[in-house]
Design an enzyme around this catalytic site. Structure first.
Site, PDB file in Angstrom:
ATOM      1  N   ASP A 280       0.748  -1.033  -0.110  1.00  0.00           N
ATOM      2  CA  ASP A 280      -0.017   0.207   0.156  1.00  0.00           C
ATOM      3  C   ASP A 280       1.018   1.341  -0.002  1.00  0.00           C
ATOM      4  OD1 ASP A 280      -2.190   1.930   0.599  1.00  0.00           O
ATOM      5  OD2 ASP A 280      -3.288   0.150   0.990  1.00  0.00           O
ATOM      6  N   HIS A 303       1.790   2.087  -3.288  1.00  0.00           N
ATOM      7  CA  HIS A 303       0.735   2.855  -3.849  1.00  0.00           C
ATOM      8  C   HIS A 303       1.370   4.379  -3.519  1.00  0.00           C
ATOM      9  CE1 HIS A 303      -2.648  -0.103  -3.127  1.00  0.00           C
ATOM     10  NE2 HIS A 303      -1.706  -0.522  -4.057  1.00  0.00           N
TER      11      HIS A 303
END
Ligand code: NAG
Length: 478
Positions: A280, A303
């Site tokens: 993430d 991310h």
């Protein structure tokens, strides 16, 4: 000629005199350590004593160990204070026996010590730890010297059923240092499998954060390596004056909700050098954070570097003065991003993303005020659509950002109708797209008010945002 030479000689003499005087002054100044207690209470910290078989499985009294330690003269313990080897408290370090109790005991002694104390986790050993909660306030400065490896059990069921479970957590410790060449292995695989992101039939729960700090002021974390955290790797919450330096974080790109460094409700956090591979956000800056500075960040997979998400569940969020200065972002979903949920209130302002290189980042620059994530069934994305409130995003700078994206839309500024983004600066941006279809990179905007746009490619707001871009949607991340 002669007078010039004698002048030179005089000057040299003067310089010599000054140097000698300066030296004498420094000598004369009382050294700080001369005030400090000169006791060297080393324990079985050195490899020598470990090899000598002082690695007693049962916890002997610390006095014995202080005596043992005095024999091993050349270990690198602090100049003053005590060093407590977890081995002296019964930690087996075989990677199989549960060493949680021993760590708690070593911590209790360090934390109640009147002089600075170092808890040593020696190199070359592996310690299996379950939920380990180390709290203050402590009497003196405490250091965790992590040179060995900490491993979490595969099975973390029953941990912290209320809220966010944590693996190793520090709470309310002032002036804590965590340092060393060691590794924390969160063995997250089993948690990732149980995630609702991986298996949509399963309920969404929080998996443990690997290393968390809560209410720890004047915190230093340096050098350590974290791998495979069940969820967040390093979580800094409600802390002031924090330095995180030279951290290495590594998890697979498909590990769900797996953040590198997550900062919330904290003031004065410096992230000085980090190499982060995560599932993430590499870094997420959450609500209540002010005066954060990050530099020399390597991010990817993951991310990207995010402010947010903010305003989830109609909450108030406040984030200000965040600078990301110097980052190399590679193979991630996003690069520099601000994400807020519909329905939230508060602000995110004074955010700077400077000097970044993007390498095949799907969406290099993004402000997304329609953020929504599918992970939480209590916050269905549909419910967000009607909400008009928003976290006000303003005074945001994206400057000197170069490289490549894989989507066409390289710069997305998707802001709220009711609270348009204000004072957005785009400067010296050059983003190319690797997308095969149709033309070069584009930029879409909605309700974004630019204060400046200098030397920007693709041209800002070159394409109108389509309706699809702007409705809340379940994205694959949080
Ligand atoms: C913003 O944060 C930095 C630390 O990153 C700090 O040095 C600076 O003083 C802050 N600026 C303001 C206006 O508070």
């Amino acid at each position: 000629m002669a007078s010039r030479r004698s002048l030179l000689a005089t000057v040299w003499l003067l310089i010599l005199l000054l140097l000698t005087l300066g030296g004498a002054l420094v000598e004369a100044r009382p050294s700080p350590s001369s005030h400090a207690p000169r006791r060297h209470l080393w324990t079985a910290g050195s490899t020598a004593s470990v090899n000598n078989g002082h690695y007693a499985p049962a916890a002997p009294s610390h006095t014995t160990h202080r005596k043992l330690g005095e024999k091993s003269g050349n270990n690198k313990a602090p100049k003053n204070g005590i060093q407590l080897d977890v081995g002296s408290f019964g930690a087996a370090g075989d990677g199989k026996s549960d060493d949680t109790g021993a760590f708690h005991k070593a911590w209790a002694e360090a934390c109640s010590s009147a002089q600075p104390a170092t808890v040593l986790v020696p190199a070359g050993k592996s310690y299996l730890l379950k939920e380990t909660s180390l709290s203050g306030p402590c009497k003196s400065k405490v250091t965790l010297k992590l040179d060995g490896t900490l491993v979490a059990p595969d099975d973390k069921s029953g941990w912290g059923t209320q809220g966010h479970p944590k693996w190793i957590s520090f709470d309310n410790v002032d002036g804590l240092t965590v340092t060393g060449k060691g590794t924390m292995d969160g063995r997250g695989k089993s948690s990732w499998k149980r995630s609702c992101r991986t298996n949509h039939k399963l309920p969404c729960t929080f998996a443990p954060a690997a290393l968390s700090f809560s209410s720890c002021d004047r915190l230093t974390v340096e050098g350590v390596r974290l791998v495979n955290a069940p969820q967040i790797h390093v979580w800094v919450e409600s802390c002031r004056d924090v330095t995180l330096s030279r951290l290495t974080i590594a998890s697979p790109g498909n590990s769900p909700e797996n953040d590198g460094i997550h900062v919330s409700r904290s003031d004065g956090v410096r992230i000085l050098g980090a190499r982060i591979k995560a599932g993430d956000d590499c870094i997420s800056v959450a609500s209540g954070t002010s005066n954060l500075y990050a530099t020399k960040i390597e991010c990817g997979p993951g991310h990207g570097i995010s402010v947010g998400s903010l305003g989830k569940g109609n909450t108030r969020a406040e984030v200000s003065n965040v600078t990301i200065d110097g980052a190399h972002v590679s193979g991630t979903l996003y690069g520099a991003r601000i994400k807020t949920w519909r329905g939230g209130t508060g602000y995110a302002r004074g955010i700077k993303f400077l000097n970044m290189v993007m390498d095949k980042v799907k969406n290099p620059i993004a402000i997304d005020q329609n953020y929504c994530s599918t992970s939480d069934p209590n916050e269905p994305c549909e419910r967000q659509q009607g909400a008009s409130a928003a976290v006000q995003v303003s005074d945001v700078v994206f400057s000197n950002i170069k490289g490549t994206g894989t989507n066409k839309d390289a710069i997305k500024l998707h802001c709220s109708d009711a609270f348009p983004c204000r004072d957005i600066v785009l400067r010296d941006i050059d983003l190319k797209t690797k997308a095969k279809r149709g033309g070069g990179a584009t930029s879409t905007c909605q309700n974004a008010v630019l204060a400046e746009s200098t030397n920007v490619s693709p041209a800002p707001c070159s394409t109108a945002a389509t309706k699809d871009d702007l409705v809340p949607r379940g994205s694959e991340d949080d």
